[in-house]
Motif scaffolding. Structure first.
Motif, PDB file in Angstrom:
ATOM      1  N   ARG A   1       0.852  -1.189   0.000  1.00 31.77           N
ATOM      2  CA  ARG A   1       0.000   0.000   0.000  1.00 31.77           C
ATOM      3  C   ARG A   1       0.890   1.243   0.000  1.00 31.77           C
ATOM      4  NH1 ARG A   1      -3.452  -1.314   5.134  1.00 31.77           N
ATOM      5  NH2 ARG A   1      -1.385  -2.035   5.749  1.00 31.77           N
ATOM      6  N   MET A   2       0.307   2.363  -0.389  1.00 32.77           N
ATOM      7  CA  MET A   2       1.093   3.610  -0.346  1.00 32.77           C
ATOM      8  C   MET A   2       0.713   4.395   0.911  1.00 32.77           C
ATOM      9  SD  MET A   2      -0.667   5.733  -3.445  1.00 32.77           S
ATOM     10  CE  MET A   2      -2.435   5.890  -3.601  1.00 32.77           C
ATOM     11  N   LEU A   3       1.583   5.319   1.274  1.00 36.02           N
ATOM     12  CA  LEU A   3       1.370   6.050   2.522  1.00 36.02           C
ATOM     13  C   LEU A   3       0.933   7.489   2.222  1.00 36.02           C
ATOM     14  CD1 LEU A   3       1.724   5.990   5.662  1.00 36.02           C
ATOM     15  CD2 LEU A   3       4.011   6.913   5.278  1.00 36.02           C
ATOM     16  N   ILE A   4      -0.300   7.795   2.600  1.00 30.30           N
ATOM     17  CA  ILE A   4      -0.777   9.174   2.404  1.00 30.30           C
ATOM     18  C   ILE A   4      -1.210   9.729   3.758  1.00 30.30           C
ATOM     19  CG2 ILE A   4      -2.544  10.630   1.321  1.00 30.30           C
ATOM     20  CD1 ILE A   4      -2.471   8.891  -1.105  1.00 30.30           C
ATOM     21  N   GLY A   5      -0.500  10.724   4.214  1.00 22.83           N
ATOM     22  CA  GLY A   5      -0.838  11.373   5.482  1.00 22.83           C
ATOM     23  C   GLY A   5      -0.978  10.381   6.630  1.00 22.83           C
ATOM     24  N   GLY A   6      -0.056   9.456   6.740  1.00 28.29           N
ATOM     25  CA  GLY A   6      -0.043   8.514   7.868  1.00 28.29           C
ATOM     26  C   GLY A   6      -0.934   7.300   7.677  1.00 28.29           C
TER      27      GLY A   6
ATOM     28  N   ILE B   1       6.678  14.841   0.007  1.00 26.31           N
ATOM     29  CA  ILE B   1       5.887  13.845  -0.723  1.00 26.31           C
ATOM     30  C   ILE B   1       6.840  13.135  -1.682  1.00 26.31           C
ATOM     31  CG2 ILE B   1       3.981  13.460  -2.348  1.00 26.31           C
ATOM     32  CD1 ILE B   1       2.802  16.173  -1.325  1.00 26.31           C
ATOM     33  N   VAL B   2       7.023  11.838  -1.467  1.00 25.46           N
ATOM     34  CA  VAL B   2       7.956  11.069  -2.310  1.00 25.46           C
ATOM     35  C   VAL B   2       7.160  10.377  -3.415  1.00 25.46           C
ATOM     36  CG1 VAL B   2       9.613   9.167  -2.380  1.00 25.46           C
ATOM     37  CG2 VAL B   2       9.485  10.639  -0.350  1.00 25.46           C
ATOM     38  N   LYS B   3       7.686  10.478  -4.655  1.00 21.04           N
ATOM     39  CA  LYS B   3       7.146   9.709  -5.779  1.00 21.04           C
ATOM     40  C   LYS B   3       8.312   8.841  -6.256  1.00 21.04           C
ATOM     41  CE  LYS B   3       6.602   8.669  -9.641  1.00 21.04           C
ATOM     42  NZ  LYS B   3       6.874   7.301 -10.113  1.00 21.04           N
ATOM     43  N   PRO B   4       8.380   7.579  -5.756  1.00 25.66           N
ATOM     44  CA  PRO B   4       9.518   6.742  -6.153  1.00 25.66           C
ATOM     45  C   PRO B   4       9.345   6.195  -7.568  1.00 25.66           C
ATOM     46  CG  PRO B   4       8.029   5.504  -4.718  1.00 25.66           C
ATOM     47  CD  PRO B   4       7.438   6.890  -4.868  1.00 25.66           C
TER      48      PRO B   4
ATOM     49  N   LEU C   1       8.938   2.592   0.413  1.00 22.34           N
ATOM     50  CA  LEU C   1       7.840   2.256   1.344  1.00 22.34           C
ATOM     51  C   LEU C   1       8.400   1.730   2.668  1.00 22.34           C
ATOM     52  CD1 LEU C   1       5.386   0.645  -1.262  1.00 22.34           C
ATOM     53  CD2 LEU C   1       5.099   2.848  -0.086  1.00 22.34           C
ATOM     54  N   ARG C   2       9.479   0.920   2.580  1.00 13.84           N
ATOM     55  CA  ARG C   2      10.111   0.419   3.823  1.00 13.84           C
ATOM     56  C   ARG C   2      10.675   1.595   4.631  1.00 13.84           C
ATOM     57  NH1 ARG C   2       8.254  -3.593   1.681  1.00 13.84           N
ATOM     58  NH2 ARG C   2       6.565  -2.572   2.765  1.00 13.84           N
ATOM     59  N   LEU C   3      11.251   2.568   3.921  1.00 12.04           N
ATOM     60  CA  LEU C   3      11.819   3.737   4.611  1.00 12.04           C
ATOM     61  C   LEU C   3      10.698   4.523   5.308  1.00 12.04           C
ATOM     62  CD1 LEU C   3      14.381   5.463   5.132  1.00 12.04           C
ATOM     63  CD2 LEU C   3      13.832   6.743   3.070  1.00 12.04           C
ATOM     64  N   ALA C   4       9.559   4.659   4.621  1.00 11.34           N
ATOM     65  CA  ALA C   4       8.426   5.390   5.218  1.00 11.34           C
ATOM     66  C   ALA C   4       7.953   4.681   6.485  1.00 11.34           C
ATOM     67  CB  ALA C   4       7.295   5.494   4.198  1.00 11.34           C
TER      68      ALA C   4
ATOM     69  N   LEU D   1       5.245  13.036   6.097  1.00 10.49           N
ATOM     70  CA  LEU D   1       5.823  12.244   4.988  1.00 10.49           C
ATOM     71  C   LEU D   1       4.749  11.403   4.319  1.00 10.49           C
ATOM     72  CD1 LEU D   1       8.214  10.884   3.411  1.00 10.49           C
ATOM     73  CD2 LEU D   1       8.421   9.301   5.337  1.00 10.49           C
ATOM     74  N   SER D   2       4.644  11.525   3.008  1.00  8.17           N
ATOM     75  CA  SER D   2       3.795  10.623   2.227  1.00  8.17           C
ATOM     76  C   SER D   2       4.647   9.984   1.143  1.00  8.17           C
ATOM     77  CB  SER D   2       2.643  11.383   1.565  1.00  8.17           C
ATOM     78  OG  SER D   2       1.725  11.808   2.539  1.00  8.17           O
ATOM     79  N   VAL D   3       4.335   8.727   0.824  1.00  9.13           N
ATOM     80  CA  VAL D   3       4.983   8.081  -0.326  1.00  9.13           C
ATOM     81  C   VAL D   3       3.861   7.643  -1.249  1.00  9.13           C
ATOM     82  CG1 VAL D   3       6.428   6.193  -1.146  1.00  9.13           C
ATOM     83  CG2 VAL D   3       6.973   7.314   1.018  1.00  9.13           C
ATOM     84  N   ILE D   4       3.805   8.287  -2.387  1.00 11.63           N
ATOM     85  CA  ILE D   4       2.698   8.068  -3.300  1.00 11.63           C
ATOM     86  C   ILE D   4       3.232   7.314  -4.519  1.00 11.63           C
ATOM     87  CG2 ILE D   4       2.949  10.476  -4.137  1.00 11.63           C
ATOM     88  CD1 ILE D   4      -0.059  10.478  -4.532  1.00 11.63           C
ATOM     89  N   THR D   5       2.661   6.137  -4.767  1.00 13.68           N
ATOM     90  CA  THR D   5       3.155   5.309  -5.880  1.00 13.68           C
ATOM     91  C   THR D   5       2.234   5.498  -7.086  1.00 13.68           C
ATOM     92  OG1 THR D   5       1.873   3.443  -5.014  1.00 13.68           O
ATOM     93  CG2 THR D   5       4.196   3.555  -4.392  1.00 13.68           C
TER      94      THR D   5
END
Ligand code: NAP
Length: 483
Positions: A9-14, A177-180, A189-192, A205-209
């Motif tokens: 899953r991606m991380l958006i606002g926790g 906001i990270v877009k990997p 995602l592991r880092l988040a 921090l958000s990671v959006i895929t």
């Protein structure tokens, strides 16, 4: 029994978010599906930015010691769970297990540096009285966070290049906001996860895929995003700079880095450094050695020893401890590199070693007599291929090195100080390495290029500078006690 695929899953606002539409993540070595990640939409981007706005306000108020403590905790968590991070890098990227271990150690270093640099976000005092009429003013410069940082990252260092944006952004008090890269989103995602475990407030921090071609425009164009930190290819970088409008950008782009080997060089060291610089991570390294210019009297000997060393490299499974070169990131990319080699062959160039491809694996390849109009003579190959060329003099080598649209880093091997200084002054690059190849980086040094290699510098302290704005403060006193 069929292997279970992890639905990430991606991380958006926790919050960890799933989507019906997903992107497959495969192991480039085997082509095997290893996971899926959500394919974010433009609506997801908008929601992420709106939450990041709250995150930016929260992070700016986090006392420096709390930012430092979180960053140190993340570094310690990665250290304690090294194997998970190493396995993730090996699985999703081109890196061999030995290369992945090095990246994890560097990521820990990047985060610790970010924590340490957080306490040094300072500014100078301004001597106002230098200007007549300003004798009663005293002032100073205060640095404040830009707000929201968009961090778009490439596939080749899927963990540490994300840390190079997230660490400084949080140290400086921003939301990020990270877009990997879609090929390698798992390390980010592991880092988040590590940041959440360390207690980072949710919206920072958000990671959006998702596909860059769909979700990056609404991200970088948004007025609330105040710094776009991009690492990737020239064409993508150019496109982004055309989209961002009036906002700060950091562009860490590609190169076709040269290394010069002069007659007086220590040949053994020059061979060893350039072989490793050319073929590490299957050549998918922005400062990897692509062009080697050797002074004529040394050329034959250097070429012979370079090919002998290259022959020793073992191409194979990433998980094998003795493998030196893993696959390229995809069979498609390996086919592209193969076609560039074939073009050289058709144009009359010489393949001194290698040149063959099997699926995503390309042999380490040494080319000579490469015609000037071939693609590889001009563009970044980003694969395990090197061109070795004979030059008449230092001046000739400098001219050949500078004859490029890129300018990230260069190397030169010489025993003479005067020669080294001439090269330092005349090579048009963001970094010049003496008695080393172009492939030298530590995480605390300013890193970046000129010309098509980019804008600005990373390397924690320099990224923090870029991710903060200066505010000049002046106090007007009734009666100056100072002047
Ligand atoms: P890339 O294709 O340019 O992709 C980089 C990032 O941009 C990915 O996250 C990608 O997302 C996204 N992207 C793709 N299309 C986009 C668009 N139209 N608008 C906005 N973003 C978009 O680069 P790469 O192949 O991953 O990485 C290799 C390149 O990075 C090489 O040129 C290398 O030299 C360079 N690099 C530079 C440095 C440095 O520090 N100077 C370091 C490492 C790598 P998707 O994956 O979803 O397409």
């Amino acid at each position: 029994m069929a292997k279970q695929i992890v639905q990430e899953r991606m991380l958006i606002g926790g919050e960890w978010i799933d989507k019906e539409e997903a992107i497959d993540v495969t192991d480039p070595g085997t082509g095997e599906l290893i996971a899926t990640v959500p394919s974010a939409t433009v609506e997801d981007v908008k929601k992420t930015i709106s939450l990041a706005r709250q995150g930016a306000a929260e992070c700016a108020k986090l006392p420096i010691h709390e930012r430092m403590s979180i960053l140190h905790k993340v570094a310690s968590y990665i250290e304690e769970n090294k194997d998970v991070f190493v396995r993730t890098i090996v699985m999703e990227s081109s890196k061999t297990i030995r290369e992945a271990r090095k990246e994890v150690l560097r990521c820990i270093e990047t985060l610790r540096l970010s924590a340490e640099e957080a306490r040094r976000i300072d500014g100078e005092t301004i001597p106002f009285s230098q200007m007549p009429g300003h004798e009663s003013r005293v002032g100073y410069v205060y640095r404040f966070p830009v707000g929201i940082v968009a961090a778009i990252t490439p596939f080749n260092d899927p963990l540490n290049l994300v840390a190079h944006k997230v660490g400084p952004a949080i140290a400086a008090g921003n939301a990020v906001i990270v877009k990997p890269a879609s090929l390698t989103p798992l390390s980010a995602l592991r880092l988040a996860e590590a940041f959440l475990k360390a207690g980072l407030p949710a919206n920072i921090l958000s990671v959006i895929t998702g596909h860059g071609s769909i979700i990056c425009d609404p991200l970088v164009e948004h007025d609330d995003v105040r710094f776009v930190s991009f690492t990737g290819g020239y064409e993508t970088g150019k496109r982004i700079t055309e989209k961002v409008g009036v906002k700060k950008t950091g562009m860490e782009l590609g190169s076709n880095s040269p290394t010069i080997v002069l007659e007086d060089a220590n040949v053994k060291e020059a061979v060893s450094a350039t072989v490793s610089g050319a073929f590490g991570v299957a050549g998918q390294n922005c400062i990897g050695v692509q062009r080697i210019f050797v002074e004529k009297p040394l050329y034959k000997r250097f070429l012979k020893e370079f090919v002998e060393e290259t022959k020793k490299l073992k191409v194979g499974l990433k998980t094998n401890e003795t493998t030196d070169i893993g696959p390229m990131i995809s069979e498609k990319e390996a086919r592209r590199v193969e076609s560039w080699i074939d073009e050289v062959k058709s144009a009359g160039g010489t393949i001194c070693f290698g040149g063959k491809r099997t699926k995503a694996y390309v042999e380490p390849t040494v080319l000579t007599n490469v015609p000037a109009n071939t693609t590889i003579a001009n563009e970044e190959v980003f694969g395990p291929v090197v061109i070795i060329e004979s030059v008449n003099s230092l001046q000739h080598a400098i001219e050949r090195s500078n004859n490029s649209n890129y300018g990230l880093q260069a190397g030169i091997f010489t025993e003479k100080l005067e020669t080294a200084f001439q090269a330092i002054h005349e090579l048009q690059f963001g970094g010049v390495m003496i008695n080393d190849s172009s492939d030298v980086r530590i995480d605390g040094m300013p890193f970046g290029g000129i010309k098509g290699s980019g804008i600005g510098r990373e390397g924690v302290r320099y990224a923090i500078e870029a991710m903060t704005e200066q505010k000049v403060v002046a106090f007007k006193l009734q009666n100056s006690p100072f002047f």
